[in-house]
Design a protein around this motif. Structure first.
Motif, PDB file in Angstrom:
ATOM      1  N   GLN A   1       0.828  -1.202   0.000  1.00  0.00           N
ATOM      2  CA  GLN A   1       0.000   0.000   0.000  1.00  0.00           C
ATOM      3  C   GLN A   1       0.865   1.256   0.000  1.00  0.00           C
ATOM      4  OE1 GLN A   1      -3.009   0.168   3.017  1.00  0.00           O
ATOM      5  NE2 GLN A   1      -3.443   2.323   2.671  1.00  0.00           N
ATOM      6  N   LYS A   2       1.890   1.282   0.861  1.00  0.00           N
ATOM      7  CA  LYS A   2       2.777   2.442   0.898  1.00  0.00           C
ATOM      8  C   LYS A   2       3.513   2.601  -0.428  1.00  0.00           C
ATOM      9  CE  LYS A   2       3.612   2.671   5.880  1.00  0.00           C
ATOM     10  NZ  LYS A   2       4.638   2.583   6.950  1.00  0.00           N
ATOM     11  N   MET A   3       3.915   1.473  -1.007  1.00  0.00           N
ATOM     12  CA  MET A   3       4.635   1.547  -2.270  1.00  0.00           C
ATOM     13  C   MET A   3       3.729   2.096  -3.372  1.00  0.00           C
ATOM     14  SD  MET A   3       6.564  -1.384  -4.463  1.00  0.00           S
ATOM     15  CE  MET A   3       7.381  -0.905  -5.981  1.00  0.00           C
ATOM     16  N   LEU A   4       2.483   1.637  -3.392  1.00  0.00           N
ATOM     17  CA  LEU A   4       1.559   2.136  -4.403  1.00  0.00           C
ATOM     18  C   LEU A   4       1.280   3.620  -4.202  1.00  0.00           C
ATOM     19  CD1 LEU A   4      -0.995  -0.787  -4.739  1.00  0.00           C
ATOM     20  CD2 LEU A   4       0.568   0.057  -6.479  1.00  0.00           C
ATOM     21  N   ASP A   5       1.156   4.042  -2.951  1.00  0.00           N
ATOM     22  CA  ASP A   5       0.968   5.465  -2.688  1.00  0.00           C
ATOM     23  C   ASP A   5       2.161   6.270  -3.215  1.00  0.00           C
ATOM     24  OD1 ASP A   5      -1.459   5.066  -1.495  1.00  0.00           O
ATOM     25  OD2 ASP A   5      -0.668   5.009   0.543  1.00  0.00           O
ATOM     26  N   GLN A   6       3.366   5.744  -2.981  1.00  0.00           N
ATOM     27  CA  GLN A   6       4.567   6.421  -3.470  1.00  0.00           C
ATOM     28  C   GLN A   6       4.610   6.420  -4.992  1.00  0.00           C
ATOM     29  OE1 GLN A   6       6.832   8.112  -1.540  1.00  0.00           O
ATOM     30  NE2 GLN A   6       7.528   8.840  -3.545  1.00  0.00           N
ATOM     31  N   LEU A   7       4.231   5.296  -5.599  1.00  0.00           N
ATOM     32  CA  LEU A   7       4.219   5.223  -7.055  1.00  0.00           C
ATOM     33  C   LEU A   7       3.217   6.209  -7.638  1.00  0.00           C
ATOM     34  CD1 LEU A   7       4.454   1.387  -7.803  1.00  0.00           C
ATOM     35  CD2 LEU A   7       6.085   3.142  -8.469  1.00  0.00           C
ATOM     36  N   VAL A   8       2.065   6.332  -6.993  1.00  0.00           N
ATOM     37  CA  VAL A   8       1.066   7.292  -7.464  1.00  0.00           C
ATOM     38  C   VAL A   8       1.640   8.705  -7.408  1.00  0.00           C
ATOM     39  CG1 VAL A   8      -1.139   8.389  -6.893  1.00  0.00           C
ATOM     40  CG2 VAL A   8      -0.955   5.898  -6.907  1.00  0.00           C
ATOM     41  N   ARG A   9       2.334   9.020  -6.308  1.00  0.00           N
ATOM     42  CA  ARG A   9       2.949  10.348  -6.203  1.00  0.00           C
ATOM     43  C   ARG A   9       4.022  10.539  -7.269  1.00  0.00           C
ATOM     44  NH1 ARG A   9       2.218   9.246  -0.609  1.00  0.00           N
ATOM     45  NH2 ARG A   9       4.301   8.318  -0.455  1.00  0.00           N
ATOM     46  N   ASP A  10       4.863   9.503  -7.449  1.00  0.00           N
ATOM     47  CA  ASP A  10       5.932   9.599  -8.454  1.00  0.00           C
ATOM     48  C   ASP A  10       5.351   9.785  -9.856  1.00  0.00           C
ATOM     49  OD1 ASP A  10       7.754   9.327  -6.453  1.00  0.00           O
ATOM     50  OD2 ASP A  10       8.159   7.196  -6.814  1.00  0.00           O
ATOM     51  N   PHE A  11       4.345   8.971 -10.180  1.00  0.00           N
ATOM     52  CA  PHE A  11       3.734   9.070 -11.502  1.00  0.00           C
ATOM     53  C   PHE A  11       3.076  10.432 -11.696  1.00  0.00           C
ATOM     54  CE2 PHE A  11       3.304   5.503 -14.505  1.00  0.00           C
ATOM     55  CZ  PHE A  11       4.175   4.610 -13.923  1.00  0.00           C
ATOM     56  N   THR A  12       2.398  10.898 -10.668  1.00  0.00           N
ATOM     57  CA  THR A  12       1.730  12.195 -10.761  1.00  0.00           C
ATOM     58  C   THR A  12       2.754  13.304 -10.998  1.00  0.00           C
ATOM     59  OG1 THR A  12      -0.033  11.436  -9.273  1.00  0.00           O
ATOM     60  CG2 THR A  12       0.214  13.817  -9.575  1.00  0.00           C
ATOM     61  N   ASN A  13       3.840  13.273 -10.226  1.00  0.00           N
ATOM     62  CA  ASN A  13       4.892  14.281 -10.401  1.00  0.00           C
ATOM     63  C   ASN A  13       5.551  14.163 -11.769  1.00  0.00           C
ATOM     64  OD1 ASN A  13       4.450  15.242  -7.808  1.00  0.00           O
ATOM     65  ND2 ASN A  13       6.001  13.902  -6.891  1.00  0.00           N
TER      66      ASN A  13
ATOM     67  N   LEU B   1      -1.376   5.737 -14.508  1.00  0.00           N
ATOM     68  CA  LEU B   1      -1.703   6.358 -13.229  1.00  0.00           C
ATOM     69  C   LEU B   1      -3.075   5.900 -12.752  1.00  0.00           C
ATOM     70  CD1 LEU B   1      -1.054   8.349 -10.983  1.00  0.00           C
ATOM     71  CD2 LEU B   1      -2.004  10.176 -12.402  1.00  0.00           C
ATOM     72  N   GLU B   2      -4.038   5.861 -13.658  1.00  0.00           N
ATOM     73  CA  GLU B   2      -5.371   5.380 -13.275  1.00  0.00           C
ATOM     74  C   GLU B   2      -5.318   3.920 -12.846  1.00  0.00           C
ATOM     75  OE1 GLU B   2      -8.033   7.268 -12.886  1.00  0.00           O
ATOM     76  OE2 GLU B   2      -6.652   8.896 -13.359  1.00  0.00           O
ATOM     77  N   GLU B   3      -4.481   3.147 -13.541  1.00  0.00           N
ATOM     78  CA  GLU B   3      -4.310   1.736 -13.157  1.00  0.00           C
ATOM     79  C   GLU B   3      -3.706   1.635 -11.757  1.00  0.00           C
ATOM     80  OE1 GLU B   3      -1.841  -2.247 -14.632  1.00  0.00           O
ATOM     81  OE2 GLU B   3      -1.979  -0.478 -15.932  1.00  0.00           O
ATOM     82  N   LEU B   4      -2.724   2.488 -11.506  1.00  0.00           N
ATOM     83  CA  LEU B   4      -2.097   2.507 -10.183  1.00  0.00           C
ATOM     84  C   LEU B   4      -3.114   2.855  -9.101  1.00  0.00           C
ATOM     85  CD1 LEU B   4       1.372   4.246 -10.576  1.00  0.00           C
ATOM     86  CD2 LEU B   4       0.928   2.057  -9.490  1.00  0.00           C
ATOM     87  N   LYS B   5      -3.902   3.885  -9.357  1.00  0.00           N
ATOM     88  CA  LYS B   5      -4.903   4.296  -8.372  1.00  0.00           C
ATOM     89  C   LYS B   5      -5.911   3.187  -8.136  1.00  0.00           C
ATOM     90  CE  LYS B   5      -4.643   9.280  -9.275  1.00  0.00           C
ATOM     91  NZ  LYS B   5      -5.373  10.467  -9.788  1.00  0.00           N
ATOM     92  N   SER B   6      -6.314   2.525  -9.225  1.00  0.00           N
ATOM     93  CA  SER B   6      -7.261   1.419  -9.096  1.00  0.00           C
ATOM     94  C   SER B   6      -6.659   0.278  -8.291  1.00  0.00           C
ATOM     95  CB  SER B   6      -7.679   0.919 -10.488  1.00  0.00           C
ATOM     96  OG  SER B   6      -8.538  -0.194 -10.384  1.00  0.00           O
ATOM     97  N   LYS B   7      -5.378  -0.043  -8.598  1.00  0.00           N
ATOM     98  CA  LYS B   7      -4.682  -1.097  -7.855  1.00  0.00           C
ATOM     99  C   LYS B   7      -4.595  -0.732  -6.375  1.00  0.00           C
ATOM    100  CE  LYS B   7      -2.895  -4.124 -10.974  1.00  0.00           C
ATOM    101  NZ  LYS B   7      -2.874  -5.584 -10.869  1.00  0.00           N
ATOM    102  N   ARG B   8      -4.255   0.532  -6.132  1.00  0.00           N
ATOM    103  CA  ARG B   8      -4.123   0.968  -4.742  1.00  0.00           C
ATOM    104  C   ARG B   8      -5.458   0.861  -4.015  1.00  0.00           C
ATOM    105  NH1 ARG B   8      -3.338   7.175  -4.004  1.00  0.00           N
ATOM    106  NH2 ARG B   8      -5.441   6.983  -4.857  1.00  0.00           N
ATOM    107  N   ASP B   9      -6.533   1.321  -4.671  1.00  0.00           N
ATOM    108  CA  ASP B   9      -7.849   1.273  -4.031  1.00  0.00           C
ATOM    109  C   ASP B   9      -8.274  -0.164  -3.774  1.00  0.00           C
ATOM    110  OD1 ASP B   9      -7.868   3.997  -4.176  1.00  0.00           O
ATOM    111  OD2 ASP B   9      -9.146   4.105  -5.954  1.00  0.00           O
TER     112      ASP B   9
END
Length: 245
Positions: A30-42, A147-155
């Motif tokens: 979960q933390k990794m996905l949150d970080q990936l979402v931030r990285d991808f967003t940036n 990014l949407e895939e990442l968010k979906s995976k995270r959720d």
């Protein structure tokens, strides 16, 4: 060119990221996905800015190209006008003026050729820039999809983690109930009641046996009394029939 390659390389690297493999290797997915979402967003924000600059430069080049073509047409029109004026002066017998306008036509044609050459020289670069911009736009689309895939995976992961946590609490509660099952105490008490009931029934059975023996003694006593009476009668000389009478 190096900056464009860097942008393309970064986009390609991010869009090729294998999310499942990254999650499997993560200690805290979960933390990794949150970080990936931030990285991808940036990264998307940075890429969008870089792509915007590239597109802006391309549009400037296209505007310059259009301006060169317009300038070439303008010099061509001027050359034509000067040539026509030279012919008019020559027809009027004014050779000097005719020559002057012919010279102006030549200057205009020279500038026309230069403008056309600049336009031709810019065309390969503009075509290349258009290809780069198309790739960058495609890359950005892929990044946004990722990014949407990442968010979906995270959720999904967060939901599954919460479900697993809830199930764990339920299982723990069930286990504690099994360990401290109140029905066990009830069963123990029930067993004690059964034992007491059996004990009372046993006493009753004993008491019943004692009562029967007492009545049996009474019957025996009656029989003995009858015997004694008859024996006494015999001693008095009475016959059994007389005794019964």
């Amino acid at each position: 060119m190096t900056e464009k390659q860097s942008i393309l390389g970064r986009i390609a690297q991010l869009t090729r990221a294998n999310l499942n493999a990254l999650i499997d290797r993560a200690e805290d997915p979960q933390k990794m996905l949150d970080q990936l979402v931030r990285d991808f967003t940036n990264s998307i924000v940075e890429a969008e800015e870089a792509v915007a600059v590239t597109i802006g430069n391309l549009r400037l080049a296209e505007q310059d190209h259009s301006a060169d073509l317009e300038e070439a047409r303008d010099w061509g029109n001027k050359a034509l006008a000067a040539s026509n004026k030279a012919d008019e002066m020559r027809g009027a017998g004014n050779a000097a003026e005719a020559q002057r306008f012919d010279d102006l036509a030549k200057i205009a044609i020279t500038k026309q050729i230069a403008a056309e050459q600049e336009a031709r020289d810019a065309e390969p670069m503009i075509a290349s820039q258009n290809e780069v911009v198309d790739k960058l736009k495609t890359g950005l689309t892929q990044m946004r999809t990722k990014l949407e895939e990442l968010k979906s995976k995270r959720d999904q992961l967060v939901a599954r983690a919460k479900t697993a946590e809830a199930q764990g609490k339920v299982q723990s509660a069930i286990s504690s109930i099994n360990v401290l099952d109140p029905t066990t105490e009830i069963s123990r008490f029930e067993e004690q009641v059964r034992k007491e009931e059996a004990r009372v029934a046993g006493r009753a059975e004993i008491n019943a046996g004692s009562l029967e023996s007492q009545f049996a003694e009474l019957e025996d006593y009656g029989t003995k009394s009858e015997v004694e009476l008859r024996l006494a009668a015999l001693k008095q000389g009475k016959t059994p029939g007389q005794i019964e009478a």
